[in-house]
Design a protein around this motif. Structure first.
Motif, PDB file in Angstrom:
ATOM      1  N   ARG A   1      -0.824  89.482  56.305  1.00 57.47           N
ATOM      2  CA  ARG A   1      -0.826  89.664  57.555  1.00 57.47           C
ATOM      3  C   ARG A   1      -2.134  89.472  58.326  1.00 57.47           C
ATOM      4  NH1 ARG A   1       1.019  95.131  60.571  1.00 57.47           N
ATOM      5  NH2 ARG A   1       1.122  94.172  62.731  1.00 57.47           N
ATOM      6  N   SER A   2      -2.094  88.815  59.379  1.00 55.59           N
ATOM      7  CA  SER A   2      -3.398  88.319  59.988  1.00 55.59           C
ATOM      8  C   SER A   2      -4.366  87.658  58.840  1.00 55.59           C
ATOM      9  CB  SER A   2      -4.321  89.427  60.750  1.00 55.59           C
ATOM     10  OG  SER A   2      -3.130  89.861  61.601  1.00 55.59           O
ATOM     11  N   GLY A   3      -3.961  86.837  58.005  1.00 62.10           N
ATOM     12  CA  GLY A   3      -4.421  86.208  57.009  1.00 62.10           C
ATOM     13  C   GLY A   3      -5.026  86.920  55.806  1.00 62.10           C
ATOM     14  N   ILE A   4      -4.514  88.310  55.936  1.00 59.68           N
ATOM     15  CA  ILE A   4      -5.223  88.865  54.900  1.00 59.68           C
ATOM     16  C   ILE A   4      -3.900  89.368  53.757  1.00 59.68           C
ATOM     17  CG2 ILE A   4      -6.121  91.352  54.212  1.00 59.68           C
ATOM     18  CD1 ILE A   4      -7.681  91.259  56.859  1.00 59.68           C
ATOM     19  N   ARG A   5      -4.121  89.254  52.513  1.00 55.15           N
ATOM     20  CA  ARG A   5      -2.952  89.540  51.745  1.00 55.15           C
ATOM     21  C   ARG A   5      -2.752  90.736  51.638  1.00 55.15           C
ATOM     22  NH1 ARG A   5      -3.142  87.120  45.687  1.00 55.15           N
ATOM     23  NH2 ARG A   5      -2.591  85.063  46.844  1.00 55.15           N
ATOM     24  N   VAL A   6      -1.420  91.348  51.886  1.00 54.18           N
ATOM     25  CA  VAL A   6      -1.124  92.714  51.791  1.00 54.18           C
ATOM     26  C   VAL A   6      -0.311  92.961  50.374  1.00 54.18           C
ATOM     27  CG1 VAL A   6      -1.470  93.178  54.068  1.00 54.18           C
ATOM     28  CG2 VAL A   6       0.874  92.464  53.141  1.00 54.18           C
ATOM     29  N   ASP A   7       0.171  92.095  49.801  1.00 51.77           N
ATOM     30  CA  ASP A   7       1.032  92.055  48.856  1.00 51.77           C
ATOM     31  C   ASP A   7       1.284  90.775  47.813  1.00 51.77           C
ATOM     32  OD1 ASP A   7       2.729  93.793  46.891  1.00 51.77           O
ATOM     33  OD2 ASP A   7       4.480  93.035  47.788  1.00 51.77           O
ATOM     34  N   LYS A   8       1.315  91.002  46.573  1.00 52.56           N
ATOM     35  CA  LYS A   8       1.541  89.806  45.840  1.00 52.56           C
ATOM     36  C   LYS A   8       2.537  90.320  44.517  1.00 52.56           C
ATOM     37  CE  LYS A   8      -0.627  86.655  42.720  1.00 52.56           C
ATOM     38  NZ  LYS A   8      -1.870  86.459  41.497  1.00 52.56           N
ATOM     39  N   SER A   9       3.539  89.391  44.242  1.00 52.34           N
ATOM     40  CA  SER A   9       4.361  89.929  43.090  1.00 52.34           C
ATOM     41  C   SER A   9       4.944  88.697  42.405  1.00 52.34           C
ATOM     42  CB  SER A   9       5.539  90.531  43.870  1.00 52.34           C
ATOM     43  OG  SER A   9       6.372  89.651  44.754  1.00 52.34           O
ATOM     44  N   GLN A  10       5.117  89.013  41.262  1.00 50.37           N
ATOM     45  CA  GLN A  10       5.689  87.929  40.353  1.00 50.37           C
ATOM     46  C   GLN A  10       6.932  88.437  39.524  1.00 50.37           C
ATOM     47  OE1 GLN A  10       2.960  85.331  37.848  1.00 50.37           O
ATOM     48  NE2 GLN A  10       4.070  86.399  35.974  1.00 50.37           N
ATOM     49  N   GLU A  11       7.813  87.502  39.799  1.00 51.24           N
ATOM     50  CA  GLU A  11       9.195  88.204  39.036  1.00 51.24           C
ATOM     51  C   GLU A  11       9.727  87.098  37.868  1.00 51.24           C
ATOM     52  OE1 GLU A  11      12.441  91.028  38.778  1.00 51.24           O
ATOM     53  OE2 GLU A  11      10.828  90.888  40.614  1.00 51.24           O
ATOM     54  N   VAL A  12       9.923  87.350  36.702  1.00 49.67           N
ATOM     55  CA  VAL A  12      10.182  86.486  35.659  1.00 49.67           C
ATOM     56  C   VAL A  12      11.796  86.388  35.892  1.00 49.67           C
ATOM     57  CG1 VAL A  12      10.508  86.317  33.373  1.00 49.67           C
ATOM     58  CG2 VAL A  12       8.531  87.156  34.074  1.00 49.67           C
ATOM     59  N   CYS A  13      12.226  85.043  36.119  1.00 53.08           N
ATOM     60  CA  CYS A  13      13.583  84.730  36.401  1.00 53.08           C
ATOM     61  C   CYS A  13      14.232  84.431  34.933  1.00 53.08           C
ATOM     62  CB  CYS A  13      13.755  83.755  37.334  1.00 53.08           C
ATOM     63  SG  CYS A  13      13.135  83.975  38.773  1.00 53.08           S
ATOM     64  N   GLY A  14      13.540  83.837  34.130  1.00 53.96           N
ATOM     65  CA  GLY A  14      14.158  83.331  32.809  1.00 53.96           C
ATOM     66  C   GLY A  14      14.146  82.102  32.465  1.00 53.96           C
ATOM     67  N   SER A  15      14.735  81.856  31.383  1.00 59.02           N
ATOM     68  CA  SER A  15      15.113  80.507  30.876  1.00 59.02           C
ATOM     69  C   SER A  15      16.399  79.898  30.923  1.00 59.02           C
ATOM     70  CB  SER A  15      14.647  80.260  29.481  1.00 59.02           C
ATOM     71  OG  SER A  15      13.204  80.662  29.210  1.00 59.02           O
ATOM     72  N   TYR A  16      16.546  78.743  31.358  1.00 58.40           N
ATOM     73  CA  TYR A  16      18.020  78.248  31.854  1.00 58.40           C
ATOM     74  C   TYR A  16      18.213  76.787  31.082  1.00 58.40           C
ATOM     75  CZ  TYR A  16      17.411  81.940  35.325  1.00 58.40           C
ATOM     76  OH  TYR A  16      17.281  83.354  35.717  1.00 58.40           O
ATOM     77  N   PRO A  17      19.367  76.725  30.633  1.00 59.25           N
ATOM     78  CA  PRO A  17      19.838  75.059  30.497  1.00 59.25           C
ATOM     79  C   PRO A  17      20.471  74.576  31.822  1.00 59.25           C
ATOM     80  CG  PRO A  17      21.679  76.718  29.802  1.00 59.25           C
ATOM     81  CD  PRO A  17      20.525  77.650  30.235  1.00 59.25           C
ATOM     82  N   PRO A  18      20.522  73.485  31.748  1.00 59.65           N
ATOM     83  CA  PRO A  18      21.272  72.835  33.022  1.00 59.65           C
ATOM     84  C   PRO A  18      22.551  73.406  33.349  1.00 59.65           C
ATOM     85  CG  PRO A  18      20.377  70.905  31.610  1.00 59.65           C
ATOM     86  CD  PRO A  18      20.164  72.530  30.699  1.00 59.65           C
ATOM     87  N   ASN A  19      22.684  73.427  34.594  1.00 55.91           N
ATOM     88  CA  ASN A  19      24.061  73.943  35.060  1.00 55.91           C
ATOM     89  C   ASN A  19      25.185  72.914  34.740  1.00 55.91           C
ATOM     90  OD1 ASN A  19      22.302  75.205  37.243  1.00 55.91           O
ATOM     91  ND2 ASN A  19      24.105  76.588  36.875  1.00 55.91           N
ATOM     92  N   THR A  20      26.464  73.248  34.749  1.00 57.73           N
ATOM     93  CA  THR A  20      27.743  72.746  34.392  1.00 57.73           C
ATOM     94  C   THR A  20      28.695  72.747  35.321  1.00 57.73           C
ATOM     95  OG1 THR A  20      28.629  74.568  33.253  1.00 57.73           O
ATOM     96  CG2 THR A  20      27.159  73.479  31.747  1.00 57.73           C
ATOM     97  N   VAL A  21      29.718  72.036  35.239  1.00 59.21           N
ATOM     98  CA  VAL A  21      30.851  72.194  36.279  1.00 59.21           C
ATOM     99  C   VAL A  21      31.503  73.699  36.245  1.00 59.21           C
ATOM    100  CG1 VAL A  21      33.310  71.367  36.587  1.00 59.21           C
ATOM    101  CG2 VAL A  21      31.391  69.764  35.699  1.00 59.21           C
ATOM    102  N   ASP A  22      31.426  74.407  35.006  1.00 57.01           N
ATOM    103  CA  ASP A  22      31.829  75.735  35.112  1.00 57.01           C
ATOM    104  C   ASP A  22      31.003  76.558  35.539  1.00 57.01           C
ATOM    105  OD1 ASP A  22      34.267  74.598  33.767  1.00 57.01           O
ATOM    106  OD2 ASP A  22      33.672  74.952  31.880  1.00 57.01           O
ATOM    107  N   LYS A  23      29.719  76.151  35.423  1.00 54.86           N
ATOM    108  CA  LYS A  23      28.654  77.211  35.906  1.00 54.86           C
ATOM    109  C   LYS A  23      27.799  76.682  36.888  1.00 54.86           C
ATOM    110  CE  LYS A  23      25.698  80.995  34.660  1.00 54.86           C
ATOM    111  NZ  LYS A  23      26.203  82.001  35.892  1.00 54.86           N
TER     112      LYS A  23
END
Length: 198
Positions: A129-151
């Motif tokens: 806000r106004s150039g000053i960081r008020v929050d920072k977050s990191q969320e681990v999503c995981g590991s993934y194989p390539p998508n398929t027709v079914d997914k």
């Protein structure tokens, strides 16, 4: 109207203590590991590790394709931004997502993985806000194989949050969102805005 948000250049993924990235393997290498074991073969196929079922444009070199940003705000229609639409990221920079103070809201991302397995995908977010960081977050999503027709895609739903309230909390916040994997590859980075209103 407020100025367009800028990318937060200081937004960097934090390492997990004691975690070591393993050597990369291709989909074919994973598919051929323990090829004589039928139960492992079925399990790998269920993960999409059989090369025949994969989707994705071979001419598109991206490994992670972020398809959609959705913000579900309590008492309002969901805000859905199709990030594959031409000009969507530029439009997102110009038009803040409006959230009423004290509202509960939740972000959801839809994405596709193509060409190879992605390990340790993380979503980083910086709020200024106004150039000053008020929050920072990191969320681990995981590991993934390539998508398929079914997914054909994956979804990540983040924890519900409550919008700040009060006269000092109202206004426009600049947001930087970033997708990074264990190899330090940035798959997508974009700036957008949230506006907190009474």
């Amino acid at each position: 109207m407020s100025k367009q948000p800028e990318i937060d250049q200081e937004l960097v993924a934090e390492d997990t203590a004691g975690y070591k990235v393993t050597d990369k393997k291709t989909i074919a290498e994973y598919a051929n590991l323990d090829a004589e074991d039928d139960s492992l073969k079925k399990w790998k196929e269920s993960l999409g590790l059989s090369t025949g079922a994969l989707i994705g444009d071979p001419n598109d070199k991206r490994r992670v394709v972020v398809l959609e940003l959705r913000v579900d705000v309590e008492g309002a229609d969901p805000i859905i931004i199709n990030l594959e639409t031409p000009g969507a990221l530029q439009s997102l920079r110009k038009s803040p997502i409006v959230i009423r103070e004290r509202s509960r809201y939740q972000r959801r991302l839809r994405f596709r993985v193509q060409h190879e397995i992605i390990t340790g995908l993380k979503y980083l977010q910086s709020l200024k806000r106004s150039g000053i960081r008020v929050d920072k977050s990191q969320e681990v999503c995981g590991s993934y194989p390539p998508n398929t027709v079914d997914k054909p895609y994956y979804e990540k739903t983040f924890a519900e949050e409550e919008a700040p309230h009060g006269m000092l909390a109202r206004g426009t916040y600049d947001v930087t969102s970033k997708f990074v994997d264990d190899d330090g590859v940035t798959h997508l980075e974009f700036a957008w805005q949230i506006e907190i209103k009474k």
